[in-house]
Design a protein around this motif. Structure first.
Motif, PDB file in Angstrom:
ATOM      1  N   THR A  42      54.534   3.642  -7.751  1.00 49.35           N
ATOM      2  CA  THR A  42      55.105   2.883  -6.639  1.00 49.35           C
ATOM      3  C   THR A  42      54.200   1.717  -6.278  1.00 49.35           C
ATOM      4  O   THR A  42      54.661   0.586  -6.079  1.00 49.35           O
ATOM      5  N   ASP A  43      52.893   1.976  -6.193  1.00 47.00           N
ATOM      6  CA  ASP A  43      51.927   0.933  -5.857  1.00 47.00           C
ATOM      7  C   ASP A  43      51.886  -0.155  -6.934  1.00 47.00           C
ATOM      8  O   ASP A  43      51.631  -1.328  -6.638  1.00 47.00           O
ATOM      9  N   ASP A  86      54.022   9.501  -8.643  1.00 49.67           N
ATOM     10  CA  ASP A  86      54.935   8.663  -7.867  1.00 49.67           C
ATOM     11  C   ASP A  86      54.165   7.624  -7.050  1.00 49.67           C
ATOM     12  O   ASP A  86      54.551   6.449  -6.997  1.00 49.67           O
ATOM     13  N   SER A  87      53.054   8.027  -6.438  1.00 52.52           N
ATOM     14  CA  SER A  87      52.269   7.107  -5.604  1.00 52.52           C
ATOM     15  C   SER A  87      51.694   5.955  -6.421  1.00 52.52           C
ATOM     16  O   SER A  87      51.745   4.799  -6.000  1.00 52.52           O
ATOM     17  N   HIS A 105      44.268   5.970  -5.605  1.00 56.27           N
ATOM     18  CA  HIS A 105      45.149   7.117  -5.341  1.00 56.27           C
ATOM     19  C   HIS A 105      44.500   8.434  -5.760  1.00 56.27           C
ATOM     20  O   HIS A 105      44.699   9.457  -5.087  1.00 56.27           O
ATOM     21  N   GLN A 110      53.680  14.037  -7.100  1.00 56.97           N
ATOM     22  CA  GLN A 110      53.548  13.048  -6.025  1.00 56.97           C
ATOM     23  C   GLN A 110      52.499  11.990  -6.364  1.00 56.97           C
ATOM     24  O   GLN A 110      52.664  10.806  -6.026  1.00 56.97           O
ATOM     25  N   LEU A 111      51.432  12.402  -7.044  1.00 52.47           N
ATOM     26  CA  LEU A 111      50.388  11.461  -7.456  1.00 52.47           C
ATOM     27  C   LEU A 111      50.948  10.431  -8.434  1.00 52.47           C
ATOM     28  O   LEU A 111      50.696   9.226  -8.308  1.00 52.47           O
ATOM     29  N   GLU A 116      51.895  18.454  -6.197  1.00 55.47           N
ATOM     30  CA  GLU A 116      51.038  17.333  -5.800  1.00 55.47           C
ATOM     31  C   GLU A 116      50.847  16.329  -6.925  1.00 55.47           C
ATOM     32  O   GLU A 116      50.807  15.111  -6.697  1.00 55.47           O
ATOM     33  N   LYS A 144      42.321   9.229  -2.918  1.00 53.79           N
ATOM     34  CA  LYS A 144      43.140   9.535  -1.733  1.00 53.79           C
ATOM     35  C   LYS A 144      43.665  10.968  -1.787  1.00 53.79           C
ATOM     36  O   LYS A 144      43.824  11.625  -0.754  1.00 53.79           O
ATOM     37  N   PHE A 145      43.937  11.449  -3.009  1.00 51.71           N
ATOM     38  CA  PHE A 145      44.440  12.818  -3.189  1.00 51.71           C
ATOM     39  C   PHE A 145      43.303  13.841  -3.307  1.00 51.71           C
ATOM     40  O   PHE A 145      43.558  15.016  -3.549  1.00 51.71           O
ATOM     41  N   LEU A 181      60.425  11.701  -3.205  1.00 53.43           N
ATOM     42  CA  LEU A 181      59.614  10.764  -3.969  1.00 53.43           C
ATOM     43  C   LEU A 181      59.960   9.350  -3.516  1.00 53.43           C
ATOM     44  O   LEU A 181      61.078   9.080  -3.083  1.00 53.43           O
ATOM     45  N   GLN A 182      58.989   8.427  -3.656  1.00 51.92           N
ATOM     46  CA  GLN A 182      59.205   7.046  -3.216  1.00 51.92           C
ATOM     47  C   GLN A 182      60.074   6.274  -4.211  1.00 51.92           C
ATOM     48  O   GLN A 182      61.110   5.735  -3.865  1.00 51.92           O
TER      49      GLN A 182
END
Length: 452
Positions: free
Chosen positions: A172-173, A168-169, A32, A165-166, A162, A35-36, A283-284
């Protein structure tokens, strides 16, 4: 008789299964981070003392592990200095280096030292161990890993959006539901200190407030009084201890509370921008919350601050944190270089995933198949097959010694190896599934297919 060896308190050995689980978490974070758009760097495990000292406040400085100078470290110390036992004076004479306390200050040093090579804004991630001379307890160690993501060279609040969000990502994963990302702003805390007439005690105020979840409201008030913050100021700050409502309701309350503080109002607007945009983008799994008592007791934070708490069913402290620092590189001579970053607490995240049984079973599966050692007549054929299996990314090995078959089977069971090749006849292999007890007669192509 030699005494049994031990390791220092607050440190740990890791078994193969534990390392596999830690690597699983790190691999998800790294995926991640990249990815960001964050790039990896590494810095030395120890720094010059003057790089670290004075950057974390008085409490942080006490927790920095100092390294004794090599050779005769008392060379520069006079007899008079030894007799006075002034430890601060003495430390500077006998120790010029220290183990890093976190990754942020070394990163600031890195940016200043390599500024001509860096393209700004610079987004970096770093996954390395840090050391703190803290009292060991559950989830708190003296040696532990930090996993940081920072961006320097931009004052845009979209970076804060951001980073939420990072967080959260990643969580979540990892399958972590109910993680709470708490957010506040140091300008708001400065504004509150101004409004209650305690601006000159800002550091004492934030350090005490940051301990709310550890020592409770009474403990915080007691510490503030001991630091010289008046009873009148404490009465004015009382609403903070029961600050409830939605994020928007809390922002409105803060707007009223800080109406006479320009610094405070600026903090509220920054927080409003971050919260509004995170809410709109969504957010997820994570939950965003505004916590006005969040202080993050590190002196270098100047804007938004973050702290991540585990799901409520797990008794664990924060599993992440970070914030905006407008002048960190300034202490190393590079002015006007704003940055913001977050950190993931690998060790605590591990404990949370373990407690909630969230590690996939496949994480700790190492060898997929082991070939029994059946003597010289079959070992060469076994090794040829093992090479082909490895070329297909199948984890395979052979029991190295000629031992009783029962012993070899027990070795496979203890290691959790799911399959055993127990016999080779010509081009055929007898494969046994240890869990079910099923056996299969397979040629090499079918063996590869089965194990894949």
């Amino acid at each position: 008789m030699a005494s049994k060896p031990s390791i220092p308190k607050g440190t740990r050995d890791f078994s193969p299964a534990e390392v596999s689980k830690r690597n699983y978490i790190i691999s998800i974070m790294r995926h991640h981070f990249e990815k960001f758009g964050y790039q990896p760097i590494e810095t030395p495990s120890f720094e010059n003392s003057d790089t670290l000292m004075g950057k974390y406040g008085e409490e942080g400085d006490r927790l920095i592990f100092k390294i004794l100078n090599s050779g005769d470290y008392l060379d520069k110390v006079s007899t008079d200095q030894l007799q006075t036992i002034n430890y601060k004076q003495l430390t500077g004479k006998i120790s010029e280096k220290a183990l890093r306390y976190d990754l942020t200050v070394p990163f600031a040093r890195y940016v200043v030292q390599h500024q001509s090579e860096i393209e700004f804004p610079f987004k970096r991630y770093q996954i390395q161990p840090v050391w703190r001379a803290d009292r060991p307890q559950k989830g708190r160690f003296r040696e532990f890993y930090q996993c940081d993501a920072d961006v320097v060279g931009s004052t845009s609040l979209w970076q804060e959006v951001e980073l939420v969000q990072l967080y959260d990502s990643v969580f979540t994963d990892l399958g972590l539901n109910g993680v709470t990302i708490k957010v506040n702003n140091r300008k708001i805390l400065s504004g509150i200190a101004e409004v209650i007439g305690a601006s000159e005690k800002l550091i004492d105020f934030t350090v005490a407030l940051d301990k709310l979840d550890k020592i409770g409201e009474d403990g915080v008030k007691k510490e503030m009084l001991e630091k010289g913050i008046s009873e009148t100021a404490l009465q004015k700050v009382q609403p903070l201890f029961s600050f409830t409502g939605t994020i928007q309701e809390k922002l409105e309350k803060l707007t009223q509370l800080l109406s006479s503080s320009a610094e405070g109002k600026k903090g509220v607007e920054e927080l409003r921008f971050i919260c509004d945009n995170v809410t709109k983008l969504g957010l997820q799994k994570a939950i965003l919350d505004l916590d006005v008592t969040l202080a993050r007791g590190l002196n270098y934070y100047t804007g938004a601050i973050f702290e991540v708490t585990a799901p409520k069913e797990v008794d664990m402290g924060s599993i992440g944190g970070g914030g905006r620092y407008d002048d960190l590189t300034g202490i190393f001579g590079l002015k006007d270089m704003s940055g913001v970053g977050i950190s993931f607490g690998l060790d605590r995240i591990y404990l949370v995933l373990e407690e909630l049984n969230l590690f996939p079973e496949t994480v700790t599966t190492a060898t997929k198949v082991i070939f029994l050692n059946l003597g010289e007549s079959q070992t060469f054929e076994a090794m040829k097959a093992i090479m082909l299996l490895r070329n297909q990314n199948i984890k395979a090995e052979m029991y190295p010694d000629s031992a009783k078959i029962d012993k070899q089977f027990k070795h496979a069971e203890r290691r959790g190896i799911p399959f055993v090749v127990k016999e080779i006849e010509g081009s055929n292999f007898t494969l046994k599934d240890i869990h079910s007890g099923e056996q299969f007669q397979l040629d090499l192509h079918s063996l590869i297919s089965k194990l894949s």
